[in-house]
Design a protein around this motif. Structure first.
Motif, short mmCIF file in Angstrom:
data_model
loop_
_atom_site.label_atom_id
_atom_site.label_comp_id
_atom_site.label_asym_id
_atom_site.label_seq_id
_atom_site.Cartn_x
_atom_site.Cartn_y
_atom_site.Cartn_z
N THR A 364 0.62 -1.19 0.07
CA THR A 364 -0.05 -0.05 -0.15
C THR A 364 0.81 1.19 0.21
N ASN A 365 0.18 2.29 -0.32
CA ASN A 365 1.12 3.53 -0.37
C ASN A 365 0.07 4.77 -0.34
N ARG A 366 0.21 5.67 0.38
CA ARG A 366 -0.61 6.67 0.95
C ARG A 366 -1.09 7.54 -0.29
N ASP A 367 -0.33 7.77 -1.30
CA ASP A 367 -0.65 8.28 -2.53
C ASP A 367 -1.05 7.58 -3.56
N HIS A 368 -0.66 6.38 -3.77
CA HIS A 368 -0.79 5.38 -5.09
C HIS A 368 -1.54 4.15 -4.74
N ALA A 369 -1.76 3.63 -3.52
CA ALA A 369 -2.53 2.55 -3.46
C ALA A 369 -3.12 2.43 -2.12
N ARG A 370 -4.61 2.97 -1.91
CA ARG A 370 -5.15 2.77 -0.61
C ARG A 370 -6.24 1.57 -0.51
N ARG A 371 -6.15 0.70 -1.40
CA ARG A 371 -6.83 -0.53 -1.34
C ARG A 371 -5.88 -1.82 -1.68
N ALA A 397 -5.82 2.73 -8.34
CA ALA A 397 -5.47 3.09 -6.73
C ALA A 397 -5.48 1.83 -5.90
N ALA A 398 -5.41 0.73 -6.65
CA ALA A 398 -5.43 -0.51 -5.83
C ALA A 398 -4.07 -1.28 -6.22
N THR A 399 -3.70 -2.12 -5.02
CA THR A 399 -2.81 -3.17 -5.48
C THR A 399 -3.64 -4.52 -5.40
N ALA A 468 1.84 0.85 -6.36
CA ALA A 468 2.49 0.93 -5.03
C ALA A 468 3.85 0.33 -5.26
#
Length: 495
Positions: A364-371, A397-399, A468
């Motif tokens: 996860t990444n707060r800027d690129h993957a919030r799910r 926005a998902a991994t 992410a």
């Protein structure tokens, strides 16, 4: 099935009587490997020490080595088997025809056990009121032989679907000799703690309480009815997550379960070093489901869990990763609940977590993957599931972590890109995550299927997809990938 016990030479401690009794099962599937004559003689001499009424020793043992005689007995068995099926109807008759009820085809040792009713040994002590105790004495001898054979790693099959008089005539023995059983001995092709008739649905074992009574005891009217599901005292099932492979990722609770288990049913994907943590003396049963190959069926696993627990055993169902993620735990939980078997679950590190941690890749990444989402790449038929939410997979926005994608990854990435997933999105394929032979391929969605196919790694594989991964700077992955591709003659794809 394997055992961490002296029966297969993996431990230095003798098997307990309880273990031998639990391991004693009627064997019908033998390896054709020969059994040394001196071993058979040692087992028979041990069995000859069995108790008998009045010290009568009425058993007479005939080692049938003649091929023609063996064939005649096998044919007599088939005649009786065909005749017996007429007594069953419908599904029971169909199942009877499918059961393997003897192992004449492979068992290297054939023993015909008779009771000599004209023997003067014992002077008739104890036989005037119960003459059948002579037959009972012979059954005791066979039981001792059975346990002795089991201790030596041999399997024993007791064939009873034969006509005693016909077998006696075929083998040319005295008219006073009554056949007790035709015994087959050999190295078992497979081993089980549960009876084969139970495993194939003929008849389950029932609780001990149904066969035990106390004369004069006042019945407890508050006790549950005989139809209420319950397990035998002390029996239980624990679903345990083994993690992705590194034994050091076992939880303390998982380790405690393995070291107190009586029997462990483990999946094919469980790393073998983890089995070394199972308590010495516990029985290990491989119930792995091997994709596109013959493997253990889930209903059979469910029945074994319930059967062992009802015998009072502590049963561990050991699954790779976490048992609640793509592990069919729901079916096993339902089976235990329906049978009234006490159940607990010990979670494990799922493969996605182990792979990401070992490669130092953030999922996860707060800027690129919030799910973060986990999907499986094959359904019960081995094909790509028809109900995948492709818009969710294509979401930048998902991994997405794809489990079990070996055969369907190309189809999955093609459909995902058709639904808007950028083919340049980073993708990392990991085989044997956290294990000594871990392999990682850093690539993109558009190329990962082809590169995974070229590498053709053995063992379980997962694929991580998402932006992410690009921002995680996975240096370890690059180094491992370079080493991998140096051996297969290709260059890693830059992401």
């Amino acid at each position: 099935m394997t055992s961490r016990s002296p029966t297969d030479g993996t431990a230095g401690q003798p098997a307990s009587l309880e273990q031998l009794v639990r391991w004693r099962r009627d064997v019908r599937r033998f390896k054709p490997d020969p059994v040394a004559d001196d071993l058979i003689e040692r087992l028979l001499r041990l069995a000859d020490l069995a108790p008998s009424v009045g010290n009568s020793q009425p058993w007479r043992i005939l080692n049938v080595k003649d091929g023609a005689a063996r064939l005649a007995v096998a044919r007599q068995f088939e005649r009786e088997r065909s005749r017996t099926v007429s007594g069953y109807e419908g599904d029971q008759a169909t199942l009877y025809n499918k059961l393997k009820l003897a192992g004449f085809d492979a068992a290297p040792v054939h023993l015909a056990i008779f009771c000599d009713h004209d023997s003067a040994q014992g002077h008739g002590l104890g036989q005037q009121t119960m003459p059948e105790t002579l037959d009972h004495s012979c059954a005791c001898m066979v039981t001792v032989l059975w346990l002795a054979a089991r201790e030596a790693g041999l399997g024993l099959g007791w064939v009873s679907i034969v006509e005693p008089a016909a077998i006696a005539e075929t083998l040319g023995v005295s008219k006073s000799w009554k056949l007790i059983g035709y015994i087959l001995l050999g190295w078992p092709e497979e081993e089980h703690l549960d009876p084969e008739l139970e495993r194939y649905g003929w008849q389950p074992r029932t609780p001990f309480e149904g066969r035990y009574r106390e004369l004069g005891k006042v019945e407890d009217t508050s006790a549950p009815s005989k139809d209420a599901p319950r397990s035998q005292s002390g029996g239980s099932v624990t679903l345990v997550g083994a993690g992705p492979g590194d034994p050091e990722l076992l939880t303390l609770k998982a380790l405690r379960a393995l070291q107190t288990a009586d029997v462990v049913l483990y999946d094919n994907l469980v790393a073998r070093p983890i089995l070394d943590y199972v308590r010495l003396g516990a029985k290990l049963i491989d119930v792995g489901k091997r994709g596109y190959r013959k493997s253990c069926k889930q209903p059979d696993i469910d029945r074994q869990l319930v059967s062992f627990a009802r015998e009072g055993l502590k049963v561990v169902r050991l699954k790779s990763g976490d048992p609640l993620i793509f592990g069919r735990a729901g079916e096993e939980i339902a089976a235990c609940r329906a049978a009234g078997v006490p159940l607990s679950v010990v979670p494990g590190v799922t493969s996605a977590q182990g792979a990401a941690a070992n490669l130092k890749v953030a999922l996860t990444n707060r800027d690129h993957a919030r799910r973060l989402q986990f999907i499986t790449a094959h359904d019960r038929h081995g094909t790509l599931p028809a109900d995948i939410d492709w818009s969710a997979v294509a979401d930048p926005a998902a991994t997405t972590v794809v489990y079990m994608p070996k055969r369907t990854l190309a189809e999955l990435t093609d459909i995902a890109t058709a639904h808007g997933l950028d083919p340049k999105t980073p993708a990392i394929a990991v085989a044997n995550a956290t294990r000594a032979d871990e392999q990682a391929i850093i690539s993109t969605v558009g190329m990962v299927a082809a590169e995974l196919g070229s590498a053709h790694p053995e063992g379980p594989v997962l694929v991580m997809i998402g932006e992410a991964l690009r921002h995680a700077t996975p240096l370890d992955v690059v180094e491992q990938t370079a080493a991998l591709f140096s051996t297969v003659g290709a260059a890693p794809v830059e992401s």
